[in-house]
Structures are given as structure tokens and as C-alpha cells.
Motif scaffolding. Structure first.
Motif, PDB file in Angstrom:
ATOM      1  N   LEU A 128       0.845  -1.192   0.000  1.00  0.00           N
ATOM      2  CA  LEU A 128       0.000   0.000   0.000  1.00  0.00           C
ATOM      3  C   LEU A 128       0.880   1.242   0.000  1.00  0.00           C
ATOM      4  O   LEU A 128       1.962   1.269   0.583  1.00  0.00           O
ATOM      5  CB  LEU A 128      -0.898   0.007   1.238  1.00  0.00           C
ATOM      6  N   LEU A 129       0.391   2.254  -0.682  1.00  0.00           N
ATOM      7  CA  LEU A 129       1.128   3.522  -0.683  1.00  0.00           C
ATOM      8  C   LEU A 129       1.070   4.145   0.692  1.00  0.00           C
ATOM      9  O   LEU A 129       0.038   4.124   1.382  1.00  0.00           O
ATOM     10  CB  LEU A 129       0.507   4.469  -1.727  1.00  0.00           C
ATOM     11  N   LYS A 130       2.180   4.700   1.134  1.00  0.00           N
ATOM     12  CA  LYS A 130       2.251   5.309   2.458  1.00  0.00           C
ATOM     13  C   LYS A 130       2.460   6.801   2.299  1.00  0.00           C
ATOM     14  O   LYS A 130       3.151   7.262   1.387  1.00  0.00           O
ATOM     15  CB  LYS A 130       3.411   4.714   3.258  1.00  0.00           C
ATOM     16  N   LEU A 131       1.867   7.556   3.185  1.00  0.00           N
ATOM     17  CA  LEU A 131       2.035   8.999   3.187  1.00  0.00           C
ATOM     18  C   LEU A 131       3.387   9.329   3.813  1.00  0.00           C
ATOM     19  O   LEU A 131       3.705   8.895   4.922  1.00  0.00           O
ATOM     20  CB  LEU A 131       0.906   9.668   3.989  1.00  0.00           C
ATOM     21  N   VAL A 132       4.189  10.075   3.080  1.00  0.00           N
ATOM     22  CA  VAL A 132       5.508  10.469   3.547  1.00  0.00           C
ATOM     23  C   VAL A 132       5.457  11.943   3.903  1.00  0.00           C
ATOM     24  O   VAL A 132       5.101  12.781   3.081  1.00  0.00           O
ATOM     25  CB  VAL A 132       6.578  10.210   2.465  1.00  0.00           C
ATOM     26  N   LYS A 133       5.798  12.256   5.158  1.00  0.00           N
ATOM     27  CA  LYS A 133       5.811  13.654   5.591  1.00  0.00           C
ATOM     28  C   LYS A 133       7.163  14.269   5.243  1.00  0.00           C
ATOM     29  O   LYS A 133       8.191  13.666   5.448  1.00  0.00           O
ATOM     30  CB  LYS A 133       5.555  13.760   7.090  1.00  0.00           C
ATOM     31  N   SER A 134       7.102  15.468   4.700  1.00  0.00           N
ATOM     32  CA  SER A 134       8.353  16.129   4.334  1.00  0.00           C
ATOM     33  C   SER A 134       8.852  17.070   5.403  1.00  0.00           C
ATOM     34  O   SER A 134       8.242  17.420   6.334  1.00  0.00           O
ATOM     35  CB  SER A 134       8.185  16.901   3.035  1.00  0.00           C
TER      36      SER A 134
END
Length: 134
Positions: A128-134
Motif C-alpha cells: 500500500l502507498l504510504k504517506l511520507v511527511k516532508s
């Protein structure tokens, strides 16, 4: 190799399926021999090994085993070679007309996905695609 002794002086076996020209009748040959084991086709292995290579690159899998049995072919994947397989990718042609010949089974024996198209069955390993915080 054969368990039978070699024949000398041009002797022939009475159970031979070959004609004098050396041509073998496949129908009688197939009927007289044990059935061949079920195997993965080259295109099927290509699809499986593509997923395997991706998972090895991610560090999830490290080893695999191929089993060609009388009733099915099995590609087992391992985290470590001394353990039970994490997953088994199975090809069972007897189920092709019903639920589909391909299935992915986890270490506990539960079928995770089954179907007629290997590429669709292997999508069970897509992450699953994961949200990456910048």
C-alpha cells in the motif's frame, strides 16, 4: 538413466514404443509412463521471479524453493532458509476450471488470493502507498 540393463547385439525390448525409424508414438509413450509433474511455464516463472526480486530488494524475502509435484507446482518464499515458508505460490491445474489454478497461501495455510490470472493473484504482494511527511 534407467534401471534396466543395456541391450547388446541389436536386441530390442518387447515394450518399446519406437518404430524401426526411431520415431516414438507419443500416445502410447504417455500412457506407458508415469505422469509428468506439474511445472511453472517460463512466463509464469518470469512473473513470480519479478515479484521475488522486488521483495528481496526491499529486504522482505531472502530465499526460495521450487517444488514440482504430481498434482501441483509450488514456489515457496522464505525470510530465512531454515524456517517454514512465509508464502507459497501454487499452481494447481485441477482447479483451473473452478476457482483458478493459481493461489497464494500464507505460512498458516490460509489462502490469501486465488484466481485464473497469475499476474492478478501476485498483486497480493503489492504494498500500500504510504504517506511520507516532508
Amino acid at each position: 538413466m534407467s534401471d534396466e540393463p543395456d541391450l547388446h547385439n541389436g536386441a530390442t525390448r518387447s515394450t518399446s514404443h519406437a518404430t524401426p525409424e526411431g520415431v516414438v508414438d507419443l500416445n502410447s509413450y504417455r500412457g506407458a509412463r508415469d505422469p509428468l509433474p506439474i511445472t511453472f511455464h517460463r512466463t509464469e516463472l518470469d512473473q513470480i521471479l519479478w515479484v521475488y526480486g522486488r521483495m528481496v530488494g526491499d529486504g522482505d524475502w531472502r530465499d526460495y524453493a521450487l517444488d514440482h509435484l504430481i498434482d501441483k507446482a509450488v514456489f515457496s518464499v522464505f525470510k530465512r532458509s531454515g524456517e517454514m515458508p512465509l508464502y507459497r505460490i501454487e499452481k494447481n491445474p485441477k482447479l483451473a476450471a473452478k476457482q483458478g489454478a493459481y493461489s497464494v497461501v500464507n505460512a498458516h495455510g490460509m489462502i490469501l488470493k486465488r484466481g485464473h490470472d497469475l499476474k492478478q493473484v501476485l498483486k497480493v504482494f503489492d504494498k500500500l502507498l504510504k504517506l511520507v511527511k516532508s
